[in-house]
Write a protein that holds these residues in place. Structure first.
Motif, PDB file in Angstrom:
ATOM      1  N   LYS A  85     -15.471  -3.522  -1.190  1.00 54.49           N
ATOM      2  CA  LYS A  85     -14.595  -2.063  -1.005  1.00 54.49           C
ATOM      3  C   LYS A  85     -12.972  -2.994  -0.754  1.00 54.49           C
ATOM      4  O   LYS A  85     -12.407  -4.128   0.370  1.00 54.49           O
ATOM      5  CB  LYS A  85     -15.350  -1.912   0.656  1.00 54.49           C
ATOM      6  CG  LYS A  85     -14.586  -0.375   0.071  1.00 54.49           C
ATOM      7  CD  LYS A  85     -15.003   0.893   1.417  1.00 54.49           C
ATOM      8  CE  LYS A  85     -14.733   0.842   2.799  1.00 54.49           C
ATOM      9  NZ  LYS A  85     -15.442   1.559   3.452  1.00 54.49           N
ATOM     10  N   VAL A  86     -12.698  -2.674  -1.341  1.00 54.76           N
ATOM     11  CA  VAL A  86     -11.084  -2.832  -1.699  1.00 54.76           C
ATOM     12  C   VAL A  86      -9.852  -2.313  -1.782  1.00 54.76           C
ATOM     13  O   VAL A  86     -10.025  -1.083  -2.311  1.00 54.76           O
ATOM     14  CB  VAL A  86     -10.769  -3.838  -3.040  1.00 54.76           C
ATOM     15  CG1 VAL A  86      -9.550  -4.280  -3.294  1.00 54.76           C
ATOM     16  CG2 VAL A  86     -11.701  -4.970  -3.524  1.00 54.76           C
ATOM     17  N   LEU A  87      -9.324  -2.033  -0.929  1.00 53.58           N
ATOM     18  CA  LEU A  87      -7.468  -1.450  -1.032  1.00 53.58           C
ATOM     19  C   LEU A  87      -6.793  -1.606  -1.276  1.00 53.58           C
ATOM     20  O   LEU A  87      -6.522  -2.861  -1.076  1.00 53.58           O
ATOM     21  CB  LEU A  87      -7.333  -0.964   0.419  1.00 53.58           C
ATOM     22  CG  LEU A  87      -6.141  -0.123   1.351  1.00 53.58           C
ATOM     23  CD1 LEU A  87      -5.769   1.249   0.491  1.00 53.58           C
ATOM     24  CD2 LEU A  87      -5.923   0.340   2.815  1.00 53.58           C
ATOM     25  N   GLU A  88      -6.279  -1.428  -2.728  1.00 46.77           N
ATOM     26  CA  GLU A  88      -4.915  -1.586  -3.041  1.00 46.77           C
ATOM     27  C   GLU A  88      -3.647  -0.750  -2.758  1.00 46.77           C
ATOM     28  O   GLU A  88      -3.832   0.578  -2.714  1.00 46.77           O
ATOM     29  CB  GLU A  88      -5.345  -1.221  -4.751  1.00 46.77           C
ATOM     30  CG  GLU A  88      -4.096  -2.293  -5.849  1.00 46.77           C
ATOM     31  CD  GLU A  88      -4.004  -1.731  -6.855  1.00 46.77           C
ATOM     32  OE1 GLU A  88      -3.576  -2.730  -8.186  1.00 46.77           O
ATOM     33  OE2 GLU A  88      -4.741  -0.836  -7.677  1.00 46.77           O
ATOM     34  N   ILE A  89      -2.842  -0.874  -2.352  1.00 52.01           N
ATOM     35  CA  ILE A  89      -1.214  -0.762  -2.421  1.00 52.01           C
ATOM     36  C   ILE A  89      -0.650  -0.723  -2.751  1.00 52.01           C
ATOM     37  O   ILE A  89      -0.153  -2.058  -3.104  1.00 52.01           O
ATOM     38  CB  ILE A  89      -0.943  -1.193  -0.528  1.00 52.01           C
ATOM     39  CG1 ILE A  89      -1.877  -0.552   0.707  1.00 52.01           C
ATOM     40  CG2 ILE A  89       0.231  -0.113  -0.375  1.00 52.01           C
ATOM     41  CD1 ILE A  89      -2.096  -1.896   1.948  1.00 52.01           C
ATOM     42  N   GLY A  90      -0.096   0.273  -3.377  1.00 51.76           N
ATOM     43  CA  GLY A  90       1.077   0.203  -5.241  1.00 51.76           C
ATOM     44  C   GLY A  90      -0.099  -0.260  -6.420  1.00 51.76           C
ATOM     45  O   GLY A  90      -0.039  -1.118  -7.020  1.00 51.76           O
ATOM     46  N   THR A  91      -0.743   1.548  -6.311  1.00 52.01           N
ATOM     47  CA  THR A  91      -1.541   1.614  -7.381  1.00 52.01           C
ATOM     48  C   THR A  91      -0.401   0.946  -8.900  1.00 52.01           C
ATOM     49  O   THR A  91      -1.103   0.499  -9.960  1.00 52.01           O
ATOM     50  CB  THR A  91      -1.267   2.826  -8.467  1.00 52.01           C
ATOM     51  OG1 THR A  91      -1.950   3.630  -7.019  1.00 52.01           O
ATOM     52  CG2 THR A  91      -2.617   2.827  -8.770  1.00 52.01           C
TER      53      THR A  91
END
Ligand code: SAM
Length: 218
Positions: free
Chosen positions: A87-93
């Protein structure tokens, strides 16, 4: 816009060469190289600029932002050590290119972009290519607590410091990759959460990112 989604021999050939170039620049993770070889980067460009899509350069995507340099995308992806189902959170799509690479690596991605124009464009483009992450529009410097904890968190804009709140959203054993520095240059920083209260921090190479703007940022 359907005309844009053509991936012919010219683009496929250019992509293969890009993979070779990234290898020669030090990217070793075969899964990352395979993912770069799969995602058609020219789909994120206006057709006029397709000849720029497989150069190892960042490129303007409008609204003062850029699609990251392929080397940078590969470098950050390698540091995350993505396993299938992470489960990955990416900040700045941004354009969503990095999002697609994470998904090719088998991650379930939550991605957040603060600029509405960019968000509105990317939520159209990615599903059109078959990628369906969970999109958010807002300030990602605070993370997304509702879906925490994450196996991995990646920040794709330059921060003045490592936001404490992001560390708290990592699982034990989880990894945060974030560029940290001033407005001009940043060092890539990896933080591993080793226990409830302890973190290991590694400072790596120098990069140049657009600023992370928000409550826990610039
Ligand atoms: N990896 C992306 C790509 O390849 O297109 C590049 C992203 S671009 C270098 C960084 C993005 O982070 C920009 O679109 C910018 O608007 C966004 N950003 C900056 N601060 C943010 C914040 N606090 N929360 C969410 N997004 C942010």
């Amino acid at each position: 816009m359907a005309y844009k989604f053509v991936d012919n021999y010219r683009e496929r050939g250019a992509r293969k060469k890009l993979v070779e170039l990234l290898k020669s620049r030090g990217i070793e993770d075969e899964n990352v190289l395979t993912a770069i070889g799969k995602v058609p980067r020219h789909f994120f460009f206006d057709e006029t600029f397709w000849n720029q899509a497989y150069k190892d350069i960042a490129f303007p995507i409008g609204d003062g932002q850029t699609i990251s340099q392929p080397y940078t995308v590969a470098y950050q992806s390698e540091l995350l050590h993505i396993k299938k189902g992470d489960k990955v959170l990416e900040i700045g799509t941004g354009s969503g290119y990095q999002t697609c690479i994470l998904m090719e690596l088998g991650a379930t991605v939550f991605t957040i972009e603060r600029q509405e124009n960019i968000y509105n464009r990317t939520i159209q483009v990615l599903p059109g290519m078959g990628y369906r992450p969970t999109f958010y529009c807002g300030d990602g410097s605070k993370g997304i607590a509702a879906h925490a904890p994450y196996d991995k968190i990646i920040v794709t804009a330059g921060a003045p410091l490592v936001p404490e709140i992001l560390l708290k959203q990592l699982k034990i054993g989880g990894i945060l990759v974030i560029p940290v520095g001033d407005e001009k240059t940043q060092k890539m920083v990896t933080v591993i959460r080793v226990s409830e209260t302890d973190y290991d921090k590694i400072v790596l190479d120098t990069f140049r990112f657009v600023p992370l703007v928000g409550d826990q940022a610039w």
